[in-house]
Scaffold this motif. Structure first.
Motif, PDB file in Angstrom:
ATOM      1  N   VAL A 270      87.300  74.237  -2.452  1.00 36.74           N
ATOM      2  CA  VAL A 270      87.584  73.894  -3.849  1.00 36.74           C
ATOM      3  C   VAL A 270      88.322  72.562  -3.937  1.00 36.74           C
ATOM      4  O   VAL A 270      87.974  71.693  -4.751  1.00 36.74           O
ATOM      5  CB  VAL A 270      88.408  75.018  -4.517  1.00 36.74           C
ATOM      6  CG1 VAL A 270      88.897  74.601  -5.903  1.00 36.74           C
ATOM      7  CG2 VAL A 270      87.560  76.290  -4.626  1.00 36.74           C
ATOM      8  N   THR A 271      89.318  72.380  -3.091  1.00 38.70           N
ATOM      9  CA  THR A 271      90.064  71.115  -3.087  1.00 38.70           C
ATOM     10  C   THR A 271      89.160  69.956  -2.691  1.00 38.70           C
ATOM     11  O   THR A 271      89.202  68.874  -3.301  1.00 38.70           O
ATOM     12  CB  THR A 271      91.262  71.199  -2.125  1.00 38.70           C
ATOM     13  OG1 THR A 271      92.146  72.227  -2.581  1.00 38.70           O
ATOM     14  CG2 THR A 271      92.018  69.884  -2.051  1.00 38.70           C
ATOM     15  N   CYS A 272      88.322  70.165  -1.687  1.00 37.59           N
ATOM     16  CA  CYS A 272      87.387  69.121  -1.255  1.00 37.59           C
ATOM     17  C   CYS A 272      86.438  68.730  -2.381  1.00 37.59           C
ATOM     18  O   CYS A 272      86.167  67.543  -2.598  1.00 37.59           O
ATOM     19  CB  CYS A 272      86.583  69.587  -0.045  1.00 37.59           C
ATOM     20  SG  CYS A 272      87.536  69.678   1.485  1.00 37.59           S
ATOM     21  N   LEU A 273      85.944  69.725  -3.110  1.00 35.97           N
ATOM     22  CA  LEU A 273      85.033  69.438  -4.214  1.00 35.97           C
ATOM     23  C   LEU A 273      85.741  68.707  -5.341  1.00 35.97           C
ATOM     24  O   LEU A 273      85.176  67.803  -5.958  1.00 35.97           O
ATOM     25  CB  LEU A 273      84.403  70.730  -4.737  1.00 35.97           C
ATOM     26  CG  LEU A 273      83.257  71.294  -3.887  1.00 35.97           C
ATOM     27  CD1 LEU A 273      82.850  72.673  -4.396  1.00 35.97           C
ATOM     28  CD2 LEU A 273      82.048  70.353  -3.908  1.00 35.97           C
ATOM     29  N   LEU A 274      86.986  69.084  -5.629  1.00 35.75           N
ATOM     30  CA  LEU A 274      87.714  68.388  -6.683  1.00 35.75           C
ATOM     31  C   LEU A 274      87.911  66.917  -6.311  1.00 35.75           C
ATOM     32  O   LEU A 274      87.689  66.024  -7.133  1.00 35.75           O
ATOM     33  CB  LEU A 274      89.068  69.036  -6.956  1.00 35.75           C
ATOM     34  CG  LEU A 274      89.849  68.289  -8.056  1.00 35.75           C
ATOM     35  CD1 LEU A 274      90.189  69.200  -9.228  1.00 35.75           C
ATOM     36  CD2 LEU A 274      91.111  67.642  -7.511  1.00 35.75           C
TER      37      LEU A 274
ATOM     38  N   GLU B 206      80.557  78.117 -11.338  1.00 42.51           N
ATOM     39  CA  GLU B 206      80.108  79.425 -10.844  1.00 42.51           C
ATOM     40  C   GLU B 206      81.234  80.180 -10.139  1.00 42.51           C
ATOM     41  O   GLU B 206      81.196  81.407 -10.045  1.00 42.51           O
ATOM     42  CB  GLU B 206      78.928  79.237  -9.877  1.00 42.51           C
ATOM     43  CG  GLU B 206      77.646  78.791 -10.568  1.00 42.51           C
ATOM     44  CD  GLU B 206      76.538  78.469  -9.573  1.00 42.51           C
ATOM     45  OE1 GLU B 206      76.821  78.446  -8.350  1.00 42.51           O
ATOM     46  OE2 GLU B 206      75.402  78.235 -10.017  1.00 42.51           O
ATOM     47  N   HIS B 207      82.227  79.456  -9.635  1.00 40.42           N
ATOM     48  CA  HIS B 207      83.341  80.079  -8.905  1.00 40.42           C
ATOM     49  C   HIS B 207      84.678  79.822  -9.603  1.00 40.42           C
ATOM     50  O   HIS B 207      85.730  79.812  -8.963  1.00 40.42           O
ATOM     51  CB  HIS B 207      83.394  79.528  -7.475  1.00 40.42           C
ATOM     52  CG  HIS B 207      82.149  79.754  -6.681  1.00 40.42           C
ATOM     53  ND1 HIS B 207      81.051  78.931  -6.769  1.00 40.42           N
ATOM     54  CD2 HIS B 207      81.816  80.719  -5.788  1.00 40.42           C
ATOM     55  CE1 HIS B 207      80.098  79.370  -5.964  1.00 40.42           C
ATOM     56  NE2 HIS B 207      80.532  80.448  -5.351  1.00 40.42           N
ATOM     57  N   PHE B 208      84.625  79.630 -10.925  1.00 38.09           N
ATOM     58  CA  PHE B 208      85.813  79.161 -11.648  1.00 38.09           C
ATOM     59  C   PHE B 208      86.995  80.119 -11.559  1.00 38.09           C
ATOM     60  O   PHE B 208      88.120  79.708 -11.271  1.00 38.09           O
ATOM     61  CB  PHE B 208      85.472  78.896 -13.119  1.00 38.09           C
ATOM     62  CG  PHE B 208      86.650  78.385 -13.911  1.00 38.09           C
ATOM     63  CD1 PHE B 208      87.163  77.121 -13.672  1.00 38.09           C
ATOM     64  CD2 PHE B 208      87.247  79.172 -14.890  1.00 38.09           C
ATOM     65  CE1 PHE B 208      88.250  76.639 -14.391  1.00 38.09           C
ATOM     66  CE2 PHE B 208      88.343  78.703 -15.611  1.00 38.09           C
ATOM     67  CZ  PHE B 208      88.836  77.426 -15.359  1.00 38.09           C
ATOM     68  N   THR B 209      86.741  81.380 -11.778  1.00 40.51           N
ATOM     69  CA  THR B 209      87.851  82.346 -11.836  1.00 40.51           C
ATOM     70  C   THR B 209      88.674  82.344 -10.554  1.00 40.51           C
ATOM     71  O   THR B 209      89.903  82.250 -10.579  1.00 40.51           O
ATOM     72  CB  THR B 209      87.326  83.768 -12.108  1.00 40.51           C
ATOM     73  OG1 THR B 209      86.594  83.751 -13.343  1.00 40.51           O
ATOM     74  CG2 THR B 209      88.472  84.757 -12.229  1.00 40.51           C
TER      75      THR B 209
ATOM     76  N   GLY C 232      85.143  74.952 -16.982  1.00 37.80           N
ATOM     77  CA  GLY C 232      85.687  76.128 -17.650  1.00 37.80           C
ATOM     78  C   GLY C 232      87.103  75.993 -18.174  1.00 37.80           C
ATOM     79  O   GLY C 232      87.636  76.923 -18.789  1.00 37.80           O
ATOM     80  N   PHE C 233      87.735  74.823 -17.959  1.00 38.50           N
ATOM     81  CA  PHE C 233      89.094  74.632 -18.461  1.00 38.50           C
ATOM     82  C   PHE C 233      89.080  74.426 -19.978  1.00 38.50           C
ATOM     83  O   PHE C 233      88.152  73.814 -20.518  1.00 38.50           O
ATOM     84  CB  PHE C 233      89.752  73.420 -17.790  1.00 38.50           C
ATOM     85  CG  PHE C 233      90.210  73.674 -16.384  1.00 38.50           C
ATOM     86  CD1 PHE C 233      91.344  74.439 -16.137  1.00 38.50           C
ATOM     87  CD2 PHE C 233      89.513  73.148 -15.303  1.00 38.50           C
ATOM     88  CE1 PHE C 233      91.778  74.679 -14.834  1.00 38.50           C
ATOM     89  CE2 PHE C 233      89.942  73.371 -13.994  1.00 38.50           C
ATOM     90  CZ  PHE C 233      91.077  74.146 -13.757  1.00 38.50           C
ATOM     91  N   THR C 234      90.116  74.916 -20.656  1.00 36.23           N
ATOM     92  CA  THR C 234      90.242  74.729 -22.099  1.00 36.23           C
ATOM     93  C   THR C 234      90.796  73.329 -22.392  1.00 36.23           C
ATOM     94  O   THR C 234      91.300  72.644 -21.497  1.00 36.23           O
ATOM     95  CB  THR C 234      91.203  75.756 -22.708  1.00 36.23           C
ATOM     96  OG1 THR C 234      92.530  75.513 -22.183  1.00 36.23           O
ATOM     97  CG2 THR C 234      90.783  77.182 -22.361  1.00 36.23           C
ATOM     98  N   THR C 235      90.723  72.940 -23.655  1.00 35.20           N
ATOM     99  CA  THR C 235      91.272  71.637 -24.054  1.00 35.20           C
ATOM    100  C   THR C 235      92.753  71.549 -23.726  1.00 35.20           C
ATOM    101  O   THR C 235      93.243  70.520 -23.241  1.00 35.20           O
ATOM    102  CB  THR C 235      91.052  71.406 -25.559  1.00 35.20           C
ATOM    103  OG1 THR C 235      89.650  71.465 -25.836  1.00 35.20           O
ATOM    104  CG2 THR C 235      91.599  70.054 -25.992  1.00 35.20           C
TER     105      THR C 235
END
Length: 232
Positions: free
Chosen positions: A105-109, A158-161, A215-218
């Motif tokens: 996840v960190t690598c993708l970010l 797809e893996h947000f949660t 998937g993050f909100t404003t």
């Protein structure tokens, strides 16, 4: 916008002042594409189910690097690659550390969101003030960079949660680095008729849209973006 147009009219692509600034900016885009090439190969090892897609992206980044090398040769400029390696050292080290720890996840970010959004923002600004040869190269690169951004967005959505907490921590660690990077190139970008404020705005729009697509909100996005202000 009028001031930018006037500044562009005055650009002399063959002047020593322009070439000096270009030696660093050109090196940054070359090194950025090389970093991306290597990062996608690493991600292919971390995500074997997406191996072929990620290798395809890595090869694309290698092509982009060759295109930007040609831009430098066209202006007879030698890129300052040592400067560029130091410029990317913060994100490079954080990516390597995350990869060694298996933090996909960190690598993708870092690669698929931060670096791709940074590249798109910079390239879209540069297209407006580039010499004719570099403009054609850069326009082609930008179209492909959106597909790289899309890979990270789709996987993280797809893996947000299960990824949200790590994404927030990775953002906290890496977004301030982007502002330091932008501060470092402010003078050279100005010489090439690109303003830091426009680069910041373009990056934040791209990055905010990517976070929203995941998937993050404003409200989340405003909070996450605030970490960048630490080093602004």
């Amino acid at each position: 916008m009028q001031q930018l147009a006037d500044q562009f009219k005055e650009l002399d692509f063959q002047s020593e002042t322009y070439k000096d600034a270009y030696s660093r900016i050109n090196a940054i885009v070359i090194e950025g594409e090389q970093e991306a090439h290597e990062n996608y190969i690493t991600l292919a090892q971390l995500l074997p189910e997406s191996h072929d897609d990620l290798i395809r992206l890595s090869k694309m980044e290698s092509r982009h690097k060759k295109g930007f090398e040609a831009c430098g040769r066209n202006l007879q400029v030698t890129p300052d690659l040592q400067f560029a390696k130091e410029f990317f050292s913060g994100l490079h080290q954080n990516f390597q550390t995350a990869a060694a720890e298996g933090k996909v996840v960190t690598c993708l970010l870092i690669q698929s969101l931060i670096i791709e959004c940074f590249a798109i923002a910079a390239y879209e600004n540069y297209i407006n003030v580039a010499d004719d040869f570099a403009r054609k190269i850069t326009e082609g690169v930008v179209k492909e960079e959106y597909s790289h951004l899309n890979f990270g967005e789709v996987w993280l959505k797809e893996h947000f949660t299960e990824s949200k907490a790590e994404l927030e921590e990775a953002n906290r660690q890496n977004l301030p680095i982007v502002w330091r990077m932008l501060n470092e190139v402010e003078r050279d970008a100005h010489t090439m008729a690109m303003e830091k404020d426009a680069l910041v705005e373009a990056f934040m729009i791209q990055y905010g849209e990517a976070l929203s697509n995941i998937g993050f909100t404003t409200r989340d996005i405003m909070r996450l973006s605030a970490y960048g202000l630490i080093a602004a």
